[in-house]
Motif scaffolding. Structure first.
Motif, PDB file in Angstrom:
ATOM      1  N   HIS A 282       0.836  -1.206   0.000  1.00 54.05           N
ATOM      2  CA  HIS A 282       0.000   0.000   0.000  1.00 54.05           C
ATOM      3  C   HIS A 282       0.872   1.258   0.000  1.00 54.05           C
ATOM      4  N   ALA A 283       1.916   1.232   0.788  1.00 53.43           N
ATOM      5  CA  ALA A 283       2.761   2.419   0.893  1.00 53.43           C
ATOM      6  C   ALA A 283       4.233   2.038   0.825  1.00 53.43           C
ATOM      7  N   LEU A 284       4.917   2.609  -0.137  1.00 49.60           N
ATOM      8  CA  LEU A 284       6.359   2.374  -0.241  1.00 49.60           C
ATOM      9  C   LEU A 284       7.038   3.724  -0.133  1.00 49.60           C
ATOM     10  N   SER A 285       7.826   3.870   0.915  1.00 46.09           N
ATOM     11  CA  SER A 285       8.519   5.126   1.105  1.00 46.09           C
ATOM     12  C   SER A 285       9.985   4.916   0.754  1.00 46.09           C
ATOM     13  N   ILE A 286      10.432   5.605  -0.290  1.00 45.71           N
ATOM     14  CA  ILE A 286      11.819   5.447  -0.717  1.00 45.71           C
ATOM     15  C   ILE A 286      12.610   6.603  -0.118  1.00 45.71           C
ATOM     16  N   LYS A 287      13.318   6.294   0.953  1.00 43.72           N
ATOM     17  CA  LYS A 287      14.001   7.354   1.693  1.00 43.72           C
ATOM     18  C   LYS A 287      15.317   7.758   1.053  1.00 43.72           C
ATOM     19  N   LYS A 288      15.973   6.769   0.482  1.00 41.32           N
ATOM     20  CA  LYS A 288      17.282   7.084  -0.091  1.00 41.32           C
ATOM     21  C   LYS A 288      17.539   6.255  -1.333  1.00 41.32           C
ATOM     22  N   THR A 289      17.941   6.915  -2.413  1.00 40.20           N
ATOM     23  CA  THR A 289      18.422   6.189  -3.595  1.00 40.20           C
ATOM     24  C   THR A 289      19.709   6.899  -3.987  1.00 40.20           C
ATOM     25  N   VAL A 290      20.836   6.367  -3.544  1.00 46.57           N
ATOM     26  CA  VAL A 290      22.102   7.052  -3.814  1.00 46.57           C
ATOM     27  C   VAL A 290      23.127   6.120  -4.447  1.00 46.57           C
ATOM     28  N   THR A 291      24.150   6.720  -5.021  1.00 41.80           N
ATOM     29  CA  THR A 291      25.243   5.949  -5.593  1.00 41.80           C
ATOM     30  C   THR A 291      26.231   5.651  -4.468  1.00 41.80           C
ATOM     31  N   PRO A 292      27.074   4.620  -4.648  1.00 40.00           N
ATOM     32  CA  PRO A 292      28.050   4.295  -3.599  1.00 40.00           C
ATOM     33  C   PRO A 292      28.900   5.506  -3.203  1.00 40.00           C
ATOM     34  N   GLU A 293      29.216   6.349  -4.183  1.00 39.04           N
ATOM     35  CA  GLU A 293      30.043   7.523  -3.909  1.00 39.04           C
ATOM     36  C   GLU A 293      29.303   8.530  -3.015  1.00 39.04           C
ATOM     37  N   GLN A 294      28.032   8.791  -3.372  1.00 39.10           N
ATOM     38  CA  GLN A 294      27.215   9.698  -2.553  1.00 39.10           C
ATOM     39  C   GLN A 294      27.046   9.136  -1.145  1.00 39.10           C
ATOM     40  N   TRP A 295      26.881   7.831  -1.081  1.00 38.93           N
ATOM     41  CA  TRP A 295      26.680   7.153   0.209  1.00 38.93           C
ATOM     42  C   TRP A 295      27.902   7.357   1.103  1.00 38.93           C
ATOM     43  N   LYS A 296      29.097   7.225   0.487  1.00 35.16           N
ATOM     44  CA  LYS A 296      30.349   7.381   1.234  1.00 35.16           C
ATOM     45  C   LYS A 296      30.455   8.814   1.780  1.00 35.16           C
ATOM     46  N   GLN A 297      30.141   9.762   0.909  1.00 32.87           N
ATOM     47  CA  GLN A 297      30.195  11.179   1.331  1.00 32.87           C
ATOM     48  C   GLN A 297      29.235  11.445   2.484  1.00 32.87           C
ATOM     49  N   GLN A 298      28.025  10.893   2.372  1.00 38.85           N
ATOM     50  CA  GLN A 298      27.024  11.097   3.416  1.00 38.85           C
ATOM     51  C   GLN A 298      27.475  10.484   4.744  1.00 38.85           C
ATOM     52  N   GLN A 299      28.070   9.282   4.644  1.00 45.03           N
ATOM     53  CA  GLN A 299      28.555   8.621   5.868  1.00 45.03           C
ATOM     54  C   GLN A 299      29.627   9.465   6.541  1.00 45.03           C
ATOM     55  N   GLU A 300      30.550   9.991   5.701  1.00 49.14           N
ATOM     56  CA  GLU A 300      31.654  10.785   6.244  1.00 49.14           C
ATOM     57  C   GLU A 300      31.143  12.071   6.884  1.00 49.14           C
ATOM     58  N   SER A 301      30.188  12.728   6.227  1.00 53.37           N
ATOM     59  CA  SER A 301      29.699  13.988   6.797  1.00 53.37           C
ATOM     60  C   SER A 301      28.894  13.723   8.071  1.00 53.37           C
ATOM     61  N   ASN A 302      28.205  12.563   8.114  1.00 56.01           N
ATOM     62  CA  ASN A 302      27.510  12.210   9.354  1.00 56.01           C
ATOM     63  C   ASN A 302      28.493  12.030  10.499  1.00 56.01           C
ATOM     64  N   GLN A 303      29.628  11.366  10.169  1.00 60.96           N
ATOM     65  CA  GLN A 303      30.626  11.113  11.203  1.00 60.96           C
ATOM     66  C   GLN A 303      31.240  12.405  11.708  1.00 60.96           C
ATOM     67  N   SER A 304      31.535  13.303  10.760  1.00 63.19           N
ATOM     68  CA  SER A 304      32.174  14.545  11.198  1.00 63.19           C
ATOM     69  C   SER A 304      31.188  15.397  11.990  1.00 63.19           C
ATOM     70  N   ASN A 305      29.892  15.311  11.638  1.00 63.37           N
ATOM     71  CA  ASN A 305      28.883  16.023  12.429  1.00 63.37           C
ATOM     72  C   ASN A 305      28.830  15.473  13.842  1.00 63.37           C
ATOM     73  N   ALA A 306      28.900  14.149  13.934  1.00 64.45           N
ATOM     74  CA  ALA A 306      28.822  13.513  15.239  1.00 64.45           C
ATOM     75  C   ALA A 306      30.026  13.882  16.092  1.00 64.45           C
ATOM     76  N   ALA A 307      31.194  14.008  15.430  1.00 65.57           N
ATOM     77  CA  ALA A 307      32.416  14.336  16.161  1.00 65.57           C
ATOM     78  C   ALA A 307      32.393  15.791  16.628  1.00 65.57           C
ATOM     79  N   ALA A 308      31.772  16.665  15.856  1.00 60.19           N
ATOM     80  CA  ALA A 308      31.794  18.088  16.174  1.00 60.19           C
ATOM     81  C   ALA A 308      30.871  18.487  17.304  1.00 60.19           C
TER      82      ALA A 308
END
Lengths: 174, 93
Positions: free
Chosen positions: B67-93
């Protein structure tokens, strides 16, 4: 299997002693109508088969044919062409009947843009036809400037990135 | 009659060959509502709308019952890596 037209079936038999053939298999009646004995090739029977469907389900016929009739398609073309922003949704602008539809309505309202909404819950033909029209399986469906923009997730993502605002500003200027 | 998380995962894996996939059943057990996060090389060079269309197409059979499909993220491996890194640096800051 439901079939309106009689099927013609040819049976090839090796035996040459059979002169007539009649059988009933389930609800299918097989009657030999022609019989030819072309020597030296095998016997060829021509049969007309009449299938009597045991169950007739309305849904079967609906699924077989497309919900997107030419009339519906041209109506949708017009609706989409004559409004800069059209949202096909469940419920109405003032009374959305689905959380995802509500999300998109709230986004559009917050951006202060005029938009048309069409309630797909009012007509099942429209609801099914639109899925084909947009090649999109769910609602809401947002059209901007005659083009399919996306469903709820895409609209939210574009809004969060500021891309939706940018696009709508451009659209409203024209 | 619904769809299982495993069915959704196996269809997505078979058709989009994801390097990261997360499927959450948000239906409360009836199998009619899912949230999907997917990372795939096949998204490279595709717009968001096209990426979502690819996910919808991969789940064409399942969508008949979802009934409901929510597609939260459709990214390329490269975008995924960048997002992971920025999440980590946010967490560290």
């Amino acid at each position: 299997m439901s079939c309106a037209k009689p099927l013609t079936l040819q049976l090839r038999l090796q035996s040459r002693t059979v002169t007539s053939f009649h059988s009933v298999v389930g609800r299918v009646t097989v009657t030999t109508s022609t019989l030819s004995v072309p020597q030296p090739s095998p016997l060829v029977f021509s049969h007309k088969l009449h299938f009597q469907p045991i169950f007739k389900r309305a849904s079967t016929t609906i699924r077989c044919s497309s919900a997107l009739t030419p009339q519906l398609k041209s109506t949708l073309d017009k609706v989409i062409a004559s409004n800069k922003i059209v949202l096909f949704m469940k419920g109405s602008k003032d009374f959305p009947q689905c959380g995802f539809s509500n999300t998109v309505v709230q986004i559009l309202k917050s951006l202060n843009v005029p938009f048309e909404t069409v309630n797909v819950l009012e007509n099942d033909m429209l609801r099914q036809g639109l899925k084909e029209y947009s090649s999109w399986p769910t609602f809401p469906q947002l059209y901007i400037e005659g083009e399919f923009f996306g469903g709820c997730d895409i609209t939210v993502e574009a809004y969060q990135k500021g891309e939706l605002q940018e696009l709508l500003e451009k659209v409203m200027l024209c | 009659m619904g769809v299982t998380k495993e069915q959704v995962e196996s269809s997505l894996k078979a058709k989009l060959n994801p390097s990261h996939l997360e499927v959450v059943d948000t239906s409360g057990g009836c199998g009619a509502s899912f949230v999907v996060e997917i990372v795939s090389e096949q998204f490279e060079g595709k717009r968001l709308l096209e990426r979502h269309r690819m996910v919808n197409a991969a789940l064409e059979e399942e969508m008949k019952q979802i009934h409901a499909l929510s597609i939260k993220k459709t990214v390329t491996p490269e975008q995924w890596k960048q997002q992971q890194e920025s999440n980590q640096s946010n967490a560290a800051a």
